[in-house]
Design a protein around this motif. Structure first.
Motif, mmCIF file in Angstrom:
data_model
loop_
_atom_site.group_PDB
_atom_site.id
_atom_site.type_symbol
_atom_site.label_atom_id
_atom_site.label_comp_id
_atom_site.label_asym_id
_atom_site.label_seq_id
_atom_site.Cartn_x
_atom_site.Cartn_y
_atom_site.Cartn_z
ATOM 1 N N SER A 180 27.457 -31.124 -20.839
ATOM 2 C CA SER A 180 28.109 -30.407 -21.934
ATOM 3 C C SER A 180 27.089 -29.545 -22.694
ATOM 4 O O SER A 180 25.990 -29.994 -22.986
ATOM 5 N N GLY A 181 27.472 -28.308 -22.964
ATOM 6 C CA GLY A 181 26.607 -27.420 -23.749
ATOM 7 C C GLY A 181 25.528 -26.713 -22.949
ATOM 8 O O GLY A 181 24.672 -26.043 -23.514
ATOM 9 N N CYS A 182 25.573 -26.815 -21.613
ATOM 10 C CA CYS A 182 24.497 -26.223 -20.802
ATOM 11 C C CYS A 182 24.682 -24.723 -20.576
ATOM 12 O O CYS A 182 23.809 -24.072 -20.009
ATOM 13 N N GLY A 183 25.840 -24.187 -20.983
ATOM 14 C CA GLY A 183 26.036 -22.739 -20.858
ATOM 15 C C GLY A 183 27.012 -22.323 -19.769
ATOM 16 O O GLY A 183 27.117 -21.135 -19.449
ATOM 17 N N LYS A 184 27.774 -23.265 -19.214
ATOM 18 C CA LYS A 184 28.707 -22.947 -18.123
ATOM 19 C C LYS A 184 29.778 -21.954 -18.574
ATOM 20 O O LYS A 184 29.965 -20.915 -17.960
ATOM 21 N N SER A 185 30.470 -22.315 -19.675
ATOM 22 C CA SER A 185 31.579 -21.462 -20.117
ATOM 23 C C SER A 185 31.057 -20.114 -20.580
ATOM 24 O O SER A 185 31.692 -19.082 -20.329
ATOM 25 N N THR A 186 29.912 -20.111 -21.250
ATOM 26 C CA THR A 186 29.363 -18.837 -21.732
ATOM 27 C C THR A 186 29.058 -17.917 -20.548
ATOM 28 O O THR A 186 29.325 -16.721 -20.598
#
Ligand code: ATP
Length: 372
Positions: free
Chosen positions: A42-48
């Motif tokens: 979570s928060g690693c930048g996938k969605s961004t």
């Protein structure tokens, strides 16, 4: 040609007086028709990352090219891309048919008849032809996601972007739609970037997996390469469930010295290690075997702390005989092997199965042998 290239793509968000580098200099090249799964914690930048490709987020630096053309400045509706979200994002006041046709009306010059045919074909493909007159509120979660996928298909885009599309569904539906998505991707052969945090989806769906951690790309490779030839300790620990066991060791001549064990190495492994002395030894739970009465350089006395029977196999929590209670590592053994808490057993960690990582940088210096 639906090739998709990310070249040094970076996203920096302002954060109070400072900033967050959500995506850090990521390079990915996808070939036409490839299915790439982007995974990471979570928060690693996938969605961004996905949102930048879609054009929903600006790019701080770097370049994104679709079919060889730079799209950094191209508005989302003018990129030949269709996106599917976890939340379905259907218009509640429209019927299924209207939802599916919506993306075609504005940006294309298709006639009403052509739109109707495309919607009917996509509805057929997704098995929702009999639902076309319903509103989203009258559909189950699985049906809604089929509509969302159908809406993406009718657009006939160069690229599909999917952000955790199955994570709102229960386990059985998820596995059904997973298989169906794979079939669909095979059939349509559209370049697809698929974000998930689900291990199974990453291992089973993708031609390749891209693993992100803290905005940085760790490895892009086939699922089996990521599993057997991880680029670093992070990938080794992230891919695989239960996770790889790690032991800090120091190299002393030809032996690795851990807190609880000595592990002699042979020539070829030593060659890979070179002059690194601070190392982490990794071994996957399924590579640890019960050694019975046999003794060797790589057998160790252990105590069984907990056994979790899974039917086909047992997950066994072991500790080295001299280790403090609770300091366990995991072995998976066949479901018919009799192992109980409190047993003292000898296990083998075969040298051909071990991984070694640089203890400081985490980079893999030696990966397990694979039978070709
Ligand atoms: P998850 O699996 O939880 O959805 P993710 O891997 O998709 O996570 P992102 O949503 O891409 O992660 O977020 C990456 C980082 O950027 C996180 O630290 C997040 O807090 C930060 N971030 C995302 N969007 C914004 C924003 N609009 N403003 C500031 N920071 C943001």
């Amino acid at each position: 040609m639906g090739t998709l290239e990310l070249d040094g793509v970076t996203k920096v968000f302002p954060d109070g007086d400072g900033e967050i580098v959500a995506v850090d200099d990521v390079d990915i090249e996808m070939r036409d028709g490839e299915f790439l799964v982007v995974v990471g914690p979570s928060g690693c930048g996938k969605s961004t990352t996905l949102r930048m490709v879609a054009g929903l987020e600006t790019i701080s630096s770097g370049e994104i090219r679709l079919a060889g053309q730079r799209v950094n400045e191209v508005k989302p509706q003018h990129r030949d891309i269709a996106m599917v979200f976890q939340s379905y994002a259907l218009y509640p006041h429209m019927t299924v048919e209207e939802n599916m046709a919506f993306g075609l009306e504005e940006p294309t010059d298709l006639s009403d008849g052509e739109i109707e045919t495309r919607v009917a074909d996509a509805a057929e493909t997704m098995g929702i032809a009999e639902l076309l007159d319903r509103k989203p509120a009258d559909l189950s979660g699985g049906q809604r996601q089929r509509v969302a996928l159908g809406r993406a298909i009718v657009r006939d885009p160069e690229v599909f972007l999917m952000d955790e599309p199955l994570s709102n569904l229960d386990a059985k539906l998820r596995s059904e739609l997973r298989t169906e998505l794979q079939r669909l991707q095979d059939e349509l052969d559209v370049t697809t970037m698929y974000v998930t945090h689900d291990q199974t989806e990453a291992m089973t769906m993708g031609d390749r997996i891209a693993i992100l951690n803290a905005g940085e790309l760790q490895q892009v490779a086939t699922p089996l390469e990521c599993y057997h030839e991880p680029a670093n300790r992070f990938v080794a620990g992230f891919i695989g469930d239960p996770s790889m066991n790690f032991f800090p060791v120091e190299r002393d001549g030809e032996t690795l010295v851990g807190d609880m064990f000595d592990y002699p190495l042979s020539g070829s492994t030593l060659d890979d290690v070179g002059d690194v002395t601070d190392l982490t030894l990794g071994v996957r739970p399924e590579d640890i075997s019960l050694a019975g009465d046999s003794a060797g350089d790589h057998t160790f006395s252990t105590v069984v702390e907990v056994v979790e029977p899974m039917g086909d196999e047992n997950t066994v929590y072991l500790r080295f005989a001299d280790a403090p209670e609770g300091e366990t590592f995991i072995a998976t053994v066949g479901g018919l092997q009799q192992v109980s808490a409190g047993d003292e057993i000898t296990v083998e960690i075969p040298e051909e199965t071990i991984h070694l990582f640089d203890g400081t940088s985490g980079e893999a210096v030696h990966n397990r042998e694979i039978d070709e």
